[in-house]
Design a protein around this motif. Structure first.
Motif, short mmCIF file in Angstrom:
data_model
loop_
_atom_site.label_atom_id
_atom_site.label_comp_id
_atom_site.label_asym_id
_atom_site.label_seq_id
_atom_site.Cartn_x
_atom_site.Cartn_y
_atom_site.Cartn_z
N MET A 78 0.85 -1.18 0.00
CA MET A 78 0.00 0.00 0.00
C MET A 78 0.89 1.24 0.00
O MET A 78 1.79 1.37 0.81
CB MET A 78 -0.90 -0.03 1.24
CG MET A 78 -1.74 1.21 1.39
SD MET A 78 -3.01 1.11 2.66
CE MET A 78 -2.09 1.27 4.15
N THR A 79 0.66 2.15 -0.92
CA THR A 79 1.45 3.38 -0.98
C THR A 79 0.80 4.44 -0.11
O THR A 79 -0.42 4.56 -0.04
CB THR A 79 1.55 3.89 -2.42
OG1 THR A 79 0.23 4.21 -2.89
CG2 THR A 79 2.19 2.86 -3.32
N GLU A 80 1.66 5.20 0.56
CA GLU A 80 1.16 6.27 1.41
C GLU A 80 0.72 7.44 0.54
O GLU A 80 1.34 7.74 -0.48
CB GLU A 80 2.24 6.71 2.38
CG GLU A 80 2.55 5.66 3.43
CD GLU A 80 3.57 6.13 4.44
OE1 GLU A 80 4.03 7.29 4.36
OE2 GLU A 80 3.93 5.32 5.29
N PRO A 81 -0.33 8.14 0.97
CA PRO A 81 -0.80 9.29 0.20
C PRO A 81 0.15 10.47 0.36
O PRO A 81 0.99 10.50 1.26
CB PRO A 81 -2.16 9.59 0.82
CG PRO A 81 -2.05 9.08 2.22
CD PRO A 81 -1.15 7.88 2.14
N ASN A 82 0.01 11.43 -0.51
CA ASN A 82 0.77 12.67 -0.40
C ASN A 82 0.39 13.34 0.92
O ASN A 82 -0.78 13.60 1.17
CB ASN A 82 0.43 13.58 -1.58
CG ASN A 82 1.19 14.88 -1.55
OD1 ASN A 82 1.39 15.48 -0.52
ND2 ASN A 82 1.61 15.31 -2.73
N PRO A 83 1.37 13.63 1.81
CA PRO A 83 1.03 14.18 3.12
C PRO A 83 0.38 15.56 3.05
O PRO A 83 -0.44 15.90 3.91
CB PRO A 83 2.36 14.23 3.86
CG PRO A 83 3.41 14.09 2.83
CD PRO A 83 2.80 13.38 1.67
N ILE A 84 0.73 16.33 2.05
CA ILE A 84 0.13 17.67 1.93
C ILE A 84 -1.35 17.54 1.55
O ILE A 84 -2.22 18.16 2.18
CB ILE A 84 0.88 18.52 0.87
CG1 ILE A 84 2.37 18.64 1.19
CG2 ILE A 84 0.24 19.90 0.75
CD1 ILE A 84 2.71 19.41 2.42
N LEU A 85 -1.64 16.74 0.54
CA LEU A 85 -3.02 16.59 0.09
C LEU A 85 -3.88 15.88 1.13
O LEU A 85 -5.02 16.28 1.37
CB LEU A 85 -3.06 15.83 -1.24
CG LEU A 85 -2.38 16.53 -2.42
CD1 LEU A 85 -2.43 15.65 -3.66
CD2 LEU A 85 -3.01 17.88 -2.69
N ALA A 86 -3.33 14.84 1.75
CA ALA A 86 -4.08 14.14 2.79
C ALA A 86 -4.31 15.04 3.99
O ALA A 86 -5.38 15.03 4.60
CB ALA A 86 -3.35 12.87 3.21
N GLY A 87 -3.30 15.85 4.33
CA GLY A 87 -3.44 16.78 5.46
C GLY A 87 -4.47 17.86 5.19
O GLY A 87 -5.27 18.20 6.06
N LEU A 88 -4.46 18.40 3.98
CA LEU A 88 -5.45 19.43 3.64
C LEU A 88 -6.87 18.87 3.68
O LEU A 88 -7.82 19.58 4.01
CB LEU A 88 -5.16 20.01 2.26
CG LEU A 88 -3.95 20.93 2.16
CD1 LEU A 88 -3.68 21.32 0.72
CD2 LEU A 88 -4.14 22.18 3.02
N ALA A 89 -7.01 17.59 3.37
CA ALA A 89 -8.32 16.94 3.42
C ALA A 89 -8.64 16.42 4.82
O ALA A 89 -9.71 15.85 5.04
CB ALA A 89 -8.36 15.79 2.42
N CYS A 90 -7.70 16.61 5.77
CA CYS A 90 -7.84 16.14 7.15
C CYS A 90 -8.08 14.63 7.19
O CYS A 90 -8.97 14.14 7.86
CB CYS A 90 -8.96 16.89 7.86
SG CYS A 90 -8.66 18.66 7.99
N ARG A 91 -7.23 13.90 6.46
CA ARG A 91 -7.32 12.45 6.37
C ARG A 91 -6.10 11.79 6.99
O ARG A 91 -5.07 12.42 7.20
CB ARG A 91 -7.46 12.01 4.90
CG ARG A 91 -8.69 12.52 4.22
CD ARG A 91 -9.91 11.94 4.86
NE ARG A 91 -11.13 12.43 4.23
CZ ARG A 91 -12.32 12.04 4.60
NH1 ARG A 91 -12.47 11.17 5.57
NH2 ARG A 91 -13.39 12.54 4.02
#
Length: 117
Positions: A1-14
């Motif tokens: 499983m690949t980790e999501p982009n931390p910036i995009l995931a953080g902006l989405a509060c995920r």
């Protein structure tokens, strides 16, 4: 499983590991763990970082907008207060959760811990 982009995931509060579970149970209160992948959020400590970044973004933006409005229209000082105080508060409150999410996701993706290089 690949980790999501931390910036995009953080902006989405995920979740920083799976990108699908919610990070917060309330406005700024972190969940105990991700509902999707089970990642414990015990590592997360963003401190005052989100507030500092929000201040650095909102303050210049509101000042520039106030100066532009003041140069185009002649407004009484109380009208400026009626416009810019709520604008500052609303922008700050809206931006705080995504900025906290980004810092927590970056903390996870960089394996950052307090007092350790």
């Amino acid at each position: 499983m690949t980790e999501p982009n931390p910036i995009l995931a953080g902006l989405a509060c995920r979740c920083p590991r799976c990108g699908s579970g919610k990070l917060f149970s309330g406005y700024l209160k972190l969940r105990q763990a991700c509902a999707a992948c089970g990642l414990s959020y015990d590592f997360a400590d963003s401190g005052d970082g989100p507030a500092v970044f929000v201040i650095f973004l909102v303050a210049p933006l509101v000042i520039i907008l106030a100066l532009l409005v003041g140069s185009i229209w002649t407004l009484q000082p109380w009208v400026h207060l009626l416009i810019w105080l709520p604008t500052t508060v609303v922008l700050s409150l809206v931006l705080l959760p995504p900025f906290k999410g980004v810092l927590i996701d970056l903390q996870y993706s960089n394996d950052a811990h307090e007092g350790r290089l």
